[in-house]
Structure formats: structure tokens, C-alpha cells
Design an enzyme around this catalytic site. Structure first.
Site, short mmCIF file in Angstrom:
data_model
loop_
_atom_site.label_atom_id
_atom_site.label_comp_id
_atom_site.label_asym_id
_atom_site.label_seq_id
_atom_site.Cartn_x
_atom_site.Cartn_y
_atom_site.Cartn_z
N ASP A 195 0.88 -1.21 -0.14
CA ASP A 195 -0.14 -0.06 0.03
C ASP A 195 0.92 1.30 -0.15
OD1 ASP A 195 -2.71 1.45 0.64
OD2 ASP A 195 -1.54 2.16 2.28
N GLU A 249 1.34 -0.38 -5.00
CA GLU A 249 0.39 0.70 -5.33
C GLU A 249 1.25 1.94 -5.64
OE1 GLU A 249 -3.55 2.83 -3.47
OE2 GLU A 249 -1.70 2.13 -2.51
#
Length: 465
Positions: free
Chosen positions: A208, A234
């Protein structure tokens, strides 16, 4: 929307209808489709692996973050870590480990969403879900103030400009305490957390907010993880920004956000253009790209389609799963009207197990017959090349070698056409239909189709009446 949800509750065997084969031998199967079960509990994921994901042919499930987080009803509380204990409103450490084992037994890998860029964004001290105390820059036994960035580049230390790489990677993302991932202590602590999840059987990680860490920092964190550990980062692509997804390719795969954004525009115009997505040199190479129609952020910010777009959303998933660019991840979440709203919870804040009942809170897109059917179709066609391309107005059709053929009609009128295909002559079941086999016949290399408006049909060599 109601029609789609109602169909999602039908028995899986009826949804998939992977009919008994005729004399055609099965091609080598390749499973690569992931599914993000957003905010599903560990016990619900375990059940879904056994009952749906494994039989449907999904290769892996991406879980929500498993670490201890702040207390609150909103969805984003799960993305504000308090400690690295595997204890959250989604379940206990024991339940998480049992889920991984169950999914493996069903042939499904498990990837965890790893929140390692930051800790909480809370200015006031508090107590996390599992009882750990914390303040904004102090997490007893883990971090002290010295382990965080205080960038000094903006008035409040928050990111103000994404054109400044130093701000993006050392300032705070909406007040989230930003870890100094360039330091040995921070790196080794995060590595230990990832190793702990691997000890529970996890196969890979969605990193993330990877964009907010230097690529070299991520490289150092994952350097000592076992060979074969999956990594997908990400890194949101921004026009003209100095930080690009390509800078992270040395660490593993990268989510190509441009795919879902462009796919939305394509379906508003000509679906034929979907076949060109990913061919530009400005996109991540196919073998390192993870693609999606939507995820938990984009379904809220409107940058992509989402389940409320109904038939258009279904067709976008069909095109993604039928295509050759990237590794696809299907998204499956819950219905909401408030973009901050969390998943259904009990009075103590524990998330309730997802149920895919008609008109329920959980949308269960991964069970929709068109999406589940295309997962099996993609597995059946494997890496066969794209050929037999045809397009007309709002419709597009193409094959994957001699293994499969798909037609997408995004228009308002029924499509009737005779299409050339490389499928062997014979009868085939439409794998996107529900109920008994809806057969179509290939004769002399020609397939006659009648595709209702805003729908799709697909056939492959493993699904014969």
C-alpha cells in the site's frame, strides 16, 4: 443492478456451468486472476475460497490489511496501523492462519495488503483494536518520534504538491505519520512484520502507498524475503509527476491505474479501443502490470467505473479478463452511500461475515455470472494469442487462438452477425449464461451470434454440450 445481484446468489455450479467436455482435450490451464475481497473477515474468506474462489478458478485472494489498527467505523481505519499484531476487526491471528490454510487447500493463494508506509493520522493519543496504546509519533515497543519523517517542506508537513518528489516521499499523506523507511531500524522492523505474515502461509503482498516510499527503500525491505514472494506495488500514475510506476519495477509488479481509468472512457466510446490498452510505451510492461476495473479507492473517488454502473461495469470486467494486457484483479466490496462508510459491523465494531444474498450489503461482484464465467474462460484460453478480431459500432469480438472466443455488445440494439473464428467446428456453451447450456454452433469456421444490448457472450473449448 438488482438483476445482477439476484443472479449473484444462484448456486455456483449454475453460474459457472463448466459443462462436461466433448472429445476436445482440455488446453493447459493458466490461473492468474486475483480477487480483492475488500473488508471481508478471515472466516468469510476461508468459506469463499472453498465454496467459490477455488471452483471458479481464481488464482489468489487479496485480503484487507491484517495488522492492528485504530478503532472506528470508517473503512479507512484499517489503513491506520497501531501495531503489527495480526489482530483486527476482521479476525484474530488464529483465524487468519486458518483462512490461509483453507484457501491453500482450495488451490487459492493469499496475498495481504501491507500498510508499511505510515502509522496513524490521529493527533490525540488512543488505544488500538487489540489494546495497544499509541500517540501520533509514539508506538511503544515499536516506534518513537525519531522513526518518522518531519519533512519541513510544507506548513503542516502534509504533502502539498505531487510535482515535488521529496514532499511525496517524506511529507505526510493526509496527516498519516510517515515512517523513515530509509533507516535500518524501520526497514528491519517492517521486514520482520512481512516475514511474520509469511510464516502464517501468506504468498505475497500488495504494498500500500508504495509511491510514498522511495523504490530503493522498498527494495531493501523485501530483499531478504524468500524467493517467490509475490510483490505488487500501489504506485498511482499522475500526469507529469516525477514519481512514476516504472521506477518500482525492479521490486516486482506495479498496479497500472491508467488501465481502469482509460477503460471507463473506452466503454463510453468504442469497446474496440479496449484491445489497444497497454500497447503504449507509456504504460507498465504487460508482465509487470496489475490491472483492475476498480478498487476500494477508485470506486469512491469516481476515477473508474464501479458496481453501480451495472451493465457497463460488467462489460469492463469481461474485456479485462478476455484481454492479454497485465494480470487482472477483480474487485468485490460492499454497498455504500457515504464514501467513508465502513463495512457492516456489530455493536463491538467487529465486521460481520460477508453474505452474498440478494439485496444484501455485500455486492459480491466476483460471483456475478459474467465475471465468474470469464475467470474460467481466461483459465481455459491460457496464453493463446489474440486473433479473429472484429468490430462494428459499439460491438467488438475476438478470439484467443483456437481456445476461446468472446463478443461484447455495448450498444443499445441487439447484435446479429456471422463471425469468423478459429474455434474448432462444433457446439459450445456460452460460459456467461446462467441455467442450462445456451449452445452456439461453429460451422466451417463461422459463429452466428445474437447478442442482446449491453451484454456479452463467450465460448471456450472446455465448455461443450
Amino acid at each position: 443492478m438488482t438483476r445482477l445481484l439476484a443472479r449473484a446468489t444462484a448456486p455456483l455450479g449454475a453460474l459457472l456451468l463448466l459443462a462436461a467436455c466433448s472429445g476436445t482435450p482440455d488446453p493447459p490451464e493458466r490461473r492468474d486472476v486475483g480477487v480483492q475481497l475488500f473488508q471481508w473477515t478471515w472466516e468469510a474468506i476461508a468459506t469463499e475460497c472453498t465454496d467459490t474462489l477455488g471452483p471458479a478458478g481464481y488464482a489468489r485472494v487479496v485480503t484487507s490489511p491484517p495488522q492492528e489498527h485504530i478503532v472506528g467505523e470508517e473503512w479507512w481505519t484499517a489503513y491506520q496501523p497501531v501495531s503489527y499484531r495480526v489482530e483486527s476487526r476482521l479476525g484474530t491471528r488464529e483465524q487468519f492462519a486458518a483462512m490461509v490454510e483453507t484457501c491453500h487447500d482450495a488451490g487459492v493463494d493469499v496475498w495481504a495488503d501491507a500498510v508499511v508506509n505510515h502509522m496513524t493520522g490521529q493527533d490525540d493519543p488512543g488505544t488500538g483494536w487489540a489494546g495497544s496504546s499509541y500517540s501520533h509519533y509514539d508506538y511503544p515497543g515499536i516506534w518513537t518520534d525519531a522513526d518518522f519523517h518531519h519533512c519541513g517542506l510544507t506548513a503542516n508537513d502534509d504533502i502539498a504538491s505531487y510535482q515535488d518528489a521529496a514532499q511525496v516521499q517524506t511529507c505526510e499523506l493526509v496527516n498519516l505519520a510517515d515512517l523513515a523507511t530509509e533507516t535500518d531500524h524501520v526497514r528491519s522492523t517492517i521486514t520482520a512484520y512481512l516475514e511474520d505474515l509469511l510464516s502464517l502461509g501468506v504468498d505475497g503482498f500488495r504494498i500500500d502507498a508504495a509511491k510514498h516510499m522511495a523504490a530503493d527503500d522498498i527494495a531493501a525491505i523485501i530483499e531478504d524475503l524468500p524467493d517467490g514472494t509475490g510483490i505488487a506495488q500501489e504506485v498511482i500514475r499522475g500526469s507529469g509527476e516525477p514519481i512514476t510506476p516504472e521506477q518500482y519495477l525492479g521490486n516486482g509488479q506495479v498496479y497500472e491505474f491508467a488501465y481502469g481509468e482509460e477503460l471507463r472512457g473506452v466503454l463510453a466510446g468504442s469497446p474496440r479501443l479496449a484491445l489497444d490498452l497497454g500497447t503504449s510505451s507509456t504504460w507498465v510492461p504487460s508482465e509487470q502490470a496489475v490491472v483492475f476495473v476498480d478498487n476500494h479507492d477508485t470506486e469512491r473517488n469516481g476515477s473508474t467505473l464501479n458496481h453501480t454502473d451495472g451493465e457497463q461495469y460488467v462489460l469492463a470486467n469481461v474485456l479485462m479478463l478476455a484481454g492479454t494486457y497485465g494480470t487482472p484483479v477483480v474487485y468485490s466490496g460492499y454497498a455504500f452511500s457515504d464514501r467513508d462508510a465502513g463495512p457492516p459491523q456489530d455493536s463491538a465494531g467487529r465486521v460481520l461475515d460477508a453474505t452474498c444474498e440478494q439485496d444484501g450489503d455485500w455486492v459480491c461482484q466476483h460471483r456475478w455470472p459474467e465475471i465468474a464465467g470469464m475467470v474460467g474462460w481466461r483459465n481455459a484460453v491460457g496464453d493463446a494469442p489474440r486473433l479473429d478480431e472484429w468490430s462494428q459500432g459499439d460491438a467488438v469480438a475476438f478470439g484467443r487462438g483456437e481456445r476461446g472466443f468472446v463478443v461484447v455488445n455495448a450498444g443499445d440494439d441487439e447484435l446479429r452477425a456471422d463471425l469468423a473464428t478459429s474455434l474448432p467446428d462444433g457446439d459450445y456453451c456460452d460460459v456467461l449464461a446462467t441455467g442450462d447450456c445456451t449452445a452456439s454452433t461453429v460451422r466451417d469456421g463461422t459463429l452466428t451470434v445474437a447478442v442482446p444490448p449491453r451484454s456479452a457472450q463467450a465460448w471456450d473449448v472446455t465448455s461443450r454440450p
